[in-house]
Scaffold this motif. Structure first.
Motif, PDB file in Angstrom:
ATOM      1  N   PRO A   1       0.871  -1.184   0.000  1.00  0.00           N
ATOM      2  CA  PRO A   1       0.000   0.000   0.000  1.00  0.00           C
ATOM      3  C   PRO A   1       0.905   1.230   0.000  1.00  0.00           C
ATOM      4  N   ILE A   2       0.401   2.344  -0.469  1.00  0.00           N
ATOM      5  CA  ILE A   2       1.188   3.567  -0.290  1.00  0.00           C
ATOM      6  C   ILE A   2       0.659   4.210   0.994  1.00  0.00           C
ATOM      7  N   TYR A   3       1.573   4.582   1.868  1.00  0.00           N
ATOM      8  CA  TYR A   3       1.205   4.943   3.239  1.00  0.00           C
ATOM      9  C   TYR A   3       0.885   6.428   3.360  1.00  0.00           C
ATOM     10  N   TYR A   4      -0.100   6.737   4.189  1.00  0.00           N
ATOM     11  CA  TYR A   4      -0.420   8.139   4.478  1.00  0.00           C
ATOM     12  C   TYR A   4       0.745   8.741   5.244  1.00  0.00           C
TER      13      TYR A   4
ATOM     14  N   PRO B   1       7.058   6.064   9.506  1.00  0.00           N
ATOM     15  CA  PRO B   1       6.512   4.705   9.382  1.00  0.00           C
ATOM     16  C   PRO B   1       6.496   4.002  10.740  1.00  0.00           C
ATOM     17  N   HIS B   2       5.548   3.099  10.897  1.00  0.00           N
ATOM     18  CA  HIS B   2       5.493   2.331  12.145  1.00  0.00           C
ATOM     19  C   HIS B   2       5.550   0.846  11.821  1.00  0.00           C
ATOM     20  N   LEU B   3       5.398   0.038  12.867  1.00  0.00           N
ATOM     21  CA  LEU B   3       5.591  -1.396  12.651  1.00  0.00           C
ATOM     22  C   LEU B   3       4.571  -1.973  11.667  1.00  0.00           C
ATOM     23  N   GLY B   4       3.345  -1.400  11.628  1.00  0.00           N
ATOM     24  CA  GLY B   4       2.322  -1.897  10.693  1.00  0.00           C
ATOM     25  C   GLY B   4       2.733  -1.653   9.250  1.00  0.00           C
ATOM     26  N   SER B   5       3.239  -0.451   8.974  1.00  0.00           N
ATOM     27  CA  SER B   5       3.665  -0.180   7.593  1.00  0.00           C
ATOM     28  C   SER B   5       4.885  -1.032   7.256  1.00  0.00           C
TER      29      SER B   5
ATOM     30  N   TYR C   1       5.478  -3.957   8.381  1.00  0.00           N
ATOM     31  CA  TYR C   1       5.027  -5.338   8.203  1.00  0.00           C
ATOM     32  C   TYR C   1       4.652  -5.617   6.747  1.00  0.00           C
ATOM     33  N   SER C   2       3.764  -4.789   6.174  1.00  0.00           N
ATOM     34  CA  SER C   2       3.347  -5.015   4.779  1.00  0.00           C
ATOM     35  C   SER C   2       4.565  -4.949   3.855  1.00  0.00           C
ATOM     36  N   THR C   3       5.472  -4.027   4.160  1.00  0.00           N
ATOM     37  CA  THR C   3       6.610  -3.812   3.270  1.00  0.00           C
ATOM     38  C   THR C   3       7.590  -4.986   3.355  1.00  0.00           C
TER      39      THR C   3
ATOM     40  N   ASP D   1      -7.144   8.711  -6.758  1.00  0.00           N
ATOM     41  CA  ASP D   1      -5.773   9.150  -7.002  1.00  0.00           C
ATOM     42  C   ASP D   1      -4.799   8.035  -6.571  1.00  0.00           C
ATOM     43  N   ALA D   2      -4.951   7.565  -5.328  1.00  0.00           N
ATOM     44  CA  ALA D   2      -3.960   6.651  -4.735  1.00  0.00           C
ATOM     45  C   ALA D   2      -3.922   5.289  -5.438  1.00  0.00           C
ATOM     46  N   LEU D   3      -5.095   4.705  -5.697  1.00  0.00           N
ATOM     47  CA  LEU D   3      -5.085   3.355  -6.276  1.00  0.00           C
ATOM     48  C   LEU D   3      -4.364   3.326  -7.619  1.00  0.00           C
ATOM     49  N   ASN D   4      -4.512   4.421  -8.359  1.00  0.00           N
ATOM     50  CA  ASN D   4      -3.879   4.441  -9.675  1.00  0.00           C
ATOM     51  C   ASN D   4      -2.358   4.499  -9.617  1.00  0.00           C
TER      52      ASN D   4
ATOM     53  N   LEU E   1      -1.632  -5.866   1.172  1.00  0.00           N
ATOM     54  CA  LEU E   1      -2.409  -4.837   1.869  1.00  0.00           C
ATOM     55  C   LEU E   1      -2.990  -5.409   3.157  1.00  0.00           C
ATOM     56  N   GLY E   2      -3.366  -4.504   4.042  1.00  0.00           N
ATOM     57  CA  GLY E   2      -4.018  -4.937   5.280  1.00  0.00           C
ATOM     58  C   GLY E   2      -5.523  -5.072   5.051  1.00  0.00           C
ATOM     59  N   LYS E   3      -6.182  -5.815   5.923  1.00  0.00           N
ATOM     60  CA  LYS E   3      -7.610  -6.087   5.711  1.00  0.00           C
ATOM     61  C   LYS E   3      -8.447  -4.817   5.798  1.00  0.00           C
ATOM     62  N   ASP E   4      -7.885  -3.743   6.381  1.00  0.00           N
ATOM     63  CA  ASP E   4      -8.638  -2.498   6.498  1.00  0.00           C
ATOM     64  C   ASP E   4      -8.928  -1.866   5.140  1.00  0.00           C
ATOM     65  N   ILE E   5      -8.135  -2.227   4.125  1.00  0.00           N
ATOM     66  CA  ILE E   5      -8.344  -1.557   2.843  1.00  0.00           C
ATOM     67  C   ILE E   5      -8.681  -2.567   1.740  1.00  0.00           C
ATOM     68  N   VAL E   6      -9.259  -3.693   2.158  1.00  0.00           N
ATOM     69  CA  VAL E   6      -9.520  -4.750   1.173  1.00  0.00           C
ATOM     70  C   VAL E   6     -10.585  -4.333   0.150  1.00  0.00           C
TER      71      VAL E   6
ATOM     72  N   HIS F   1      -3.500  -9.188   4.594  1.00  0.00           N
ATOM     73  CA  HIS F   1      -3.067  -9.694   5.907  1.00  0.00           C
ATOM     74  C   HIS F   1      -3.864  -9.052   7.040  1.00  0.00           C
ATOM     75  N   GLY F   2      -3.759  -9.694   8.200  1.00  0.00           N
ATOM     76  CA  GLY F   2      -4.470  -9.189   9.384  1.00  0.00           C
ATOM     77  C   GLY F   2      -3.697  -8.059  10.036  1.00  0.00           C
ATOM     78  N   TRP F   3      -4.162  -7.666  11.190  1.00  0.00           N
ATOM     79  CA  TRP F   3      -3.575  -6.526  11.889  1.00  0.00           C
ATOM     80  C   TRP F   3      -2.569  -6.971  12.939  1.00  0.00           C
ATOM     81  N   ILE F   4      -1.568  -6.126  13.100  1.00  0.00           N
ATOM     82  CA  ILE F   4      -0.701  -6.283  14.259  1.00  0.00           C
ATOM     83  C   ILE F   4      -1.381  -5.517  15.377  1.00  0.00           C
ATOM     84  N   LYS F   5      -1.545  -6.191  16.493  1.00  0.00           N
ATOM     85  CA  LYS F   5      -2.205  -5.527  17.616  1.00  0.00           C
ATOM     86  C   LYS F   5      -1.186  -5.298  18.733  1.00  0.00           C
TER      87      LYS F   5
ATOM     88  N   LYS G   1      -5.811  -2.640  17.603  1.00  0.00           N
ATOM     89  CA  LYS G   1      -5.033  -2.531  16.377  1.00  0.00           C
ATOM     90  C   LYS G   1      -3.985  -1.448  16.598  1.00  0.00           C
ATOM     91  N   MET G   2      -2.773  -1.715  16.121  1.00  0.00           N
ATOM     92  CA  MET G   2      -1.754  -0.678  16.238  1.00  0.00           C
ATOM     93  C   MET G   2      -1.965   0.319  15.099  1.00  0.00           C
ATOM     94  N   SER G   3      -2.142   1.582  15.427  1.00  0.00           N
ATOM     95  CA  SER G   3      -2.357   2.551  14.351  1.00  0.00           C
ATOM     96  C   SER G   3      -1.902   3.933  14.777  1.00  0.00           C
TER      97      SER G   3
HETATM   98  O1  ME8 Z   1      -4.594   3.079   4.167  1.00  0.00           O
HETATM   99  N1  ME8 Z   1      -1.145  -4.110  11.280  1.00  0.00           N
HETATM  100  O2  ME8 Z   1      -2.534   4.136   4.315  1.00  0.00           O
HETATM  101  P1  ME8 Z   1      -2.102   3.803   5.809  1.00  0.00           P
HETATM  102  C1  ME8 Z   1      -0.833  -4.522  10.058  1.00  0.00           C
HETATM  103  N2  ME8 Z   1      -2.955   5.379   2.096  1.00  0.00           N
HETATM  104  N3  ME8 Z   1      -0.700  -3.701   9.013  1.00  0.00           N
HETATM  105  C2  ME8 Z   1      -0.881  -2.401   9.229  1.00  0.00           C
HETATM  106  C3  ME8 Z   1      -1.210  -1.889  10.504  1.00  0.00           C
HETATM  107  C4  ME8 Z   1      -1.330  -2.824  11.561  1.00  0.00           C
HETATM  108  N4  ME8 Z   1      -1.610  -2.453  12.789  1.00  0.00           N
HETATM  109  N5  ME8 Z   1      -1.345  -0.556  10.407  1.00  0.00           N
HETATM  110  C5  ME8 Z   1      -1.097  -0.242   9.109  1.00  0.00           C
HETATM  111  C6  ME8 Z   1      -3.705   3.787   3.701  1.00  0.00           C
HETATM  112  N6  ME8 Z   1      -0.825  -1.347   8.406  1.00  0.00           N
HETATM  113  C7  ME8 Z   1      -3.805   4.271   2.298  1.00  0.00           C
HETATM  114  C8  ME8 Z   1      -3.461   3.131   1.348  1.00  0.00           C
HETATM  115  S1  ME8 Z   1      -3.070   2.184  -1.125  1.00  0.00           S
HETATM  116  C9  ME8 Z   1      -3.481   2.665  -2.658  1.00  0.00           C
HETATM  117  C10 ME8 Z   1      -3.556   3.502  -0.102  1.00  0.00           C
HETATM  118  C11 ME8 Z   1      -0.500  -1.428   6.977  1.00  0.00           C
HETATM  119  O3  ME8 Z   1      -0.879   4.595   6.081  1.00  0.00           O
HETATM  120  C12 ME8 Z   1      -1.542  -2.257   6.231  1.00  0.00           C
HETATM  121  O4  ME8 Z   1      -1.006  -2.686   5.007  1.00  0.00           O
HETATM  122  O5  ME8 Z   1      -3.252   3.927   6.722  1.00  0.00           O
HETATM  123  C13 ME8 Z   1      -2.621  -1.240   5.968  1.00  0.00           C
HETATM  124  O6  ME8 Z   1      -3.479  -1.638   4.930  1.00  0.00           O
HETATM  125  C14 ME8 Z   1      -1.773  -0.055   5.581  1.00  0.00           C
HETATM  126  O7  ME8 Z   1      -0.611  -0.131   6.425  1.00  0.00           O
HETATM  127  C15 ME8 Z   1      -2.521   1.239   5.802  1.00  0.00           C
HETATM  128  O8  ME8 Z   1      -1.639   2.292   5.695  1.00  0.00           O
END
Ligand code: ME8
Length: 678
Positions: free
Chosen positions: A11-14, A19-23, A25-27, A257-260, A284-289, A314-318, A323-325
């Motif tokens: 995913p491209i991260y906001y 970056p944190h451990l969740g970002s 993880y996907s990477t 914009d982002a998906l493209n 990608l994480g399940k939050d953006i499926v 994938h699922g979430w790291i808690k 959820k870690m966010s």
């Molecule tokens: O959603 N556990 O960006 P985002 C596992 N910009 N993975 C996690 C996580 C967690 N606790 N927290 C984040 C966006 N992730 C959009 C995406 S793509 C075209 C646009 C990972 O910064 C996971 O992959 O909120 C999740 O889907 C992504 O970071 C969300 O990153």
């Protein structure tokens, strides 16, 4: 010949923070998959990057008092630096503010307008800014753990409850993040999502492995079957976004914009994008499926290009139960983990123990235990025991073995089966299962090494292994049996190192070097060779430092106190101590108290215990930035104290560092606000 290309995306991260451990993880998962394909001789392209437009980013920049572009720019080195730290071999880092991307998205919109897939209408409904998502009232009432997306009703047949609020009013809680939504009522362009409903359902049916793990597909299919409405893809109430071509009042909705980015990063609309298209896997994480499994394929159908082969969801790291966010403020900083453990043990722990299929809790203690057991004991010790023993008997050059005994043949068979299973799991990106299989084999090799007792058979020097009648080294000569055991163990370790290289690249290269081997990535399928070739390797053994650190478990609660600890003179009992309620909280606001040169007024969030005003006399010692946004430890049950016209409802704790500077007492890893210190 089949083109062995592998295109994988994260995913491209906001970019509202580092970056944190969740970002990470996907990477890391994407990097592991890309490296696995490199081993199999594929040319690979790993895309990652940052999502920089939209209301959420604009608001964060405003709060920081910075121009938005400057605000997002400041985080980019942190992202790129972190990916380098964690050995992520990305091929391109896209930013949605890149001119090339902006231009390509505008061209895409123009094409959609021309072919009638985008039209202008009016949108009304609830919007969750943190998730950049349209939310229906029904969804927020029936909120589940999964996010839901609202599709605007293009005919404006909105229900009564949607038309009562005014734009900007806060409304029902977002089903995903539970924060209040805001009301949006504005002219909007719509993408004809409804037109693609049947095609999407047909696609899911014909491509049952599009969504991996397969179990996650059901939710998406049910959602589409329930009926799709057209999707609002422009906003007029915000200005931080890609200008909508031909209609300057509008900016492109951040998800359109982002998906493209996945298209534009490889060159779209230039035909060169076809050398990588379509993505083989999108992580990608399940939050953006739903964004990826519903909007995105529909966009691509309209664009008339192939759809991605797989979405790896994938699922979430808690942390604890949450959820870690970034927005919950409980994120784990990967830099701290790197400083403590190094990159590769963390990569291993994430890949093996944060199972793709479900949510997993992260804890330092568990990481330490798993690294000690799996990496230091099972793998590292095996290598060291073998090297030390070989060195003891002066065996460094391990020759070909012509004939293998029964136990070694069993080990060979076990490796063959392991590779087969490992491959099968990797094909479905079930890394944790693949690693589990490999560890069974490492266990088998340990048992073999131990059971063969090489230290007992080493000195049987008949016949001389140099094959010479009057061997000058005869008294140091080792037996063929010893050579066989060392060679078999080295073959097993070499195989483990190759299979593990995608997860632990540098460590496994060091392991291979200790065996006198090295990894040459080319177009050859190394895994295929490993599976099909007989054990015909020679080895040049070199002693090395232990590959992995071992961590001692924290002492048990009732362990004897160490002798050298002096009794405190004014000791209190545990009952006294438990009277003090120490809680972790986040400083949400910090401002100087007028007419005081010592005091700050803090607003501290204690999660479920609410927010509190707390005064702290550290104004001379600490700047506001050193407190704002930080998690600290507070005495929570101190009687309220009036001070300079305010009332302090607690006390923040501080300590002095080695230079005598005051520092807030913080927690090593973020914990949910309101956590009790005990
Ligand atoms: O959603 N556990 O960006 P985002 C596992 N910009 N993975 C996690 C996580 C967690 N606790 N927290 C984040 C966006 N992730 C959009 C995406 S793509 C075209 C646009 C990972 O910064 C996971 O992959 O909120 C999740 O889907 C992504 O970071 C969300 O990153």
């Amino acid at each position: 010949m089949q083109d062995k290309k592998f295109y994988i995306t994260t995913p491209i991260y906001y970019v509202t923070a580092k970056p944190h451990l969740g970002s990470l993880y996907s990477t890391v998962l994407a990097d592991v998959a890309a490296r696995w394909h490199k081993l199999m001789g594929y040319r690979t392209f790993l895309l990652t990057g940052t999502d920089e437009h939209g209301q959420k980013i604009a608001q964060a920049a405003e709060q920081a008092g910075m121009p938005v572009k400057q605000f997002v720019d400041q985080f980019i080195p942190a992202y790129k630096g972190m990916w380098d730290t964690y050995e992520i071999e990305y091929n391109h880092f896209i930013r949605t503010t890149d001119a090339g991307h902006v231009h390509a998205v505008q061209q895409w919109i123009e094409q959609m307008l021309k072919q009638g897939d985008i039209y202008k209408s009016f949108y009304e409904g609830w919007y969750c800014v943190p998730d950049e998502t349209f939310v229906t009232v029904d969804e927020s009432l029936n909120s589940s753990s999964h996010p839901s997306i609202h599709f605007a009703d293009a005919n404006q047949s909105g229900r009564a409850e949607l038309t009562q609020p005014k734009p900007g009013d806060t409304g029902p809680a977002c089903p995903t993040c539970s924060r209040p939504t805001v009301f949006v009522s504005e002219e909007s362009y719509f993408f004809r999502l409804s037109k693609y409903q049947d095609a999407l359902l047909k696609f899911y049916k014909e491509n049952p492995t599009f969504i991996l793990p397969k179990e996650r597909a059901q939710e998406v299919i049910r959602f589409v079957e329930a009926g799709l409405k057209d999707l609002s893809i422009s906003r007029t109430s915000i200005s931080w976004g890609i200008p909508f071509p031909g209609d300057p009042k509008h900016v492109v909705y951040v998800w359109a914009d982002a998906l493209n980015n996945y298209l534009t990063a490889v060159g779209y609309p230039d035909a060169s994008f076809k050398q990588w298209w379509p993505p083989d896997v999108q992580v990608l994480g399940k939050d953006i499926v739903r964004f990826h499994a519903v909007f995105w394929p529909a966009f691509l159908m309209a664009t008339r290009v192939e759809l991605p082969k797989h979405l790896l969801v994938h699922g979430w790291i808690k942390v604890g139960e949450h959820k870690m966010s970034k927005s919950l403020g409980n994120v784990v900083d990967p830099q701290l983990l790197f400083d403590r453990y190094g990159a590769e043990p963390v990569r291993y722990y994430l890949t093996r123990y944060m199972a793709i299929t479900h949510d997993s809790s992260f804890s330092d203690a568990d990481l330490e235990q798993k690294v000690s057991t799996d990496l230091a004991n099972d793998l590292g010790n095996l290598l060291n025991r073998m090297l030390v023993l070989a060195q003891k008997f002066e065996l460094s050059s391990v020759a070909l073995v012509a004939q293998w005994s029964q136990p070694t043949q069993e080990l060979q068979l076990s490796l063959k089966n392991t590779i087969e299973l490992y491959r099968a799991h990797m094909r479905e990106y079930q890394f944790h299962l693949a690693l589990g299989e490999l560890w069974k084999f490492i266990g088998h090799t340990n048992a073999y090494f131990h059971g063969q007792e090489p230290w007992k058979v080493a000195k049987q020097s008949e016949p001389c292994t140099h094959g010479e009648l009057n061997c000058s080294a005869k008294d140091r000569c080792v037996s063929p049996k010893f050579i066989e055991i060392i060679s078999a163990t080295a073959h097993s370790l070499r195989a483990a190192a190759l299979l593990l290289w995608p997860v632990l690249p540098k460590k496994m290269e060091t392991l291979l070097n200790a065996l006198g081997h090295q990894l040459n990535i080319s177009t050859t399928d190394i895994i295929d060779q490993l599976e099909t070739q007989p054990w015909n390797q020679t080895f040049m053994l070199k002693s090395i430092e232990p590959l992995f650190a071992k961590y001692e478990p924290a002492p048990a609660e009732n362990a004897e106190p160490k002798k050298e600890v002096k009794e405190a003179e004014n000791a209190i009992t545990i009952q006294d101590f438990t009277k003090i309620e120490l809680l972790v909280g986040t400083v949400k606001a910090c401002e100087p108290v007028p007419k005081s040169d010592k005091l700050y007024r803090l607003e501290v969030d204690f999660g479920p215990h609410g927010k509190r005003e707390i005064l702290s006399g550290v104004r001379k010692d600490l700047a506001i930035e050193e407190l704002l946004g930080k998690q600290g430890v507070f005495v929570f049950n101190l009687a309220p104290r009036p001070m300079m016209g305010f009332t302090s409802h607690g006390m923040m704790l501080f300590a002095k560092d080695s230079e005598g500077k005051t520092k807030p007492l913080t927690v090593a890893t973020p914990v949910p606000d309101g956590s009790r210190v005990s």
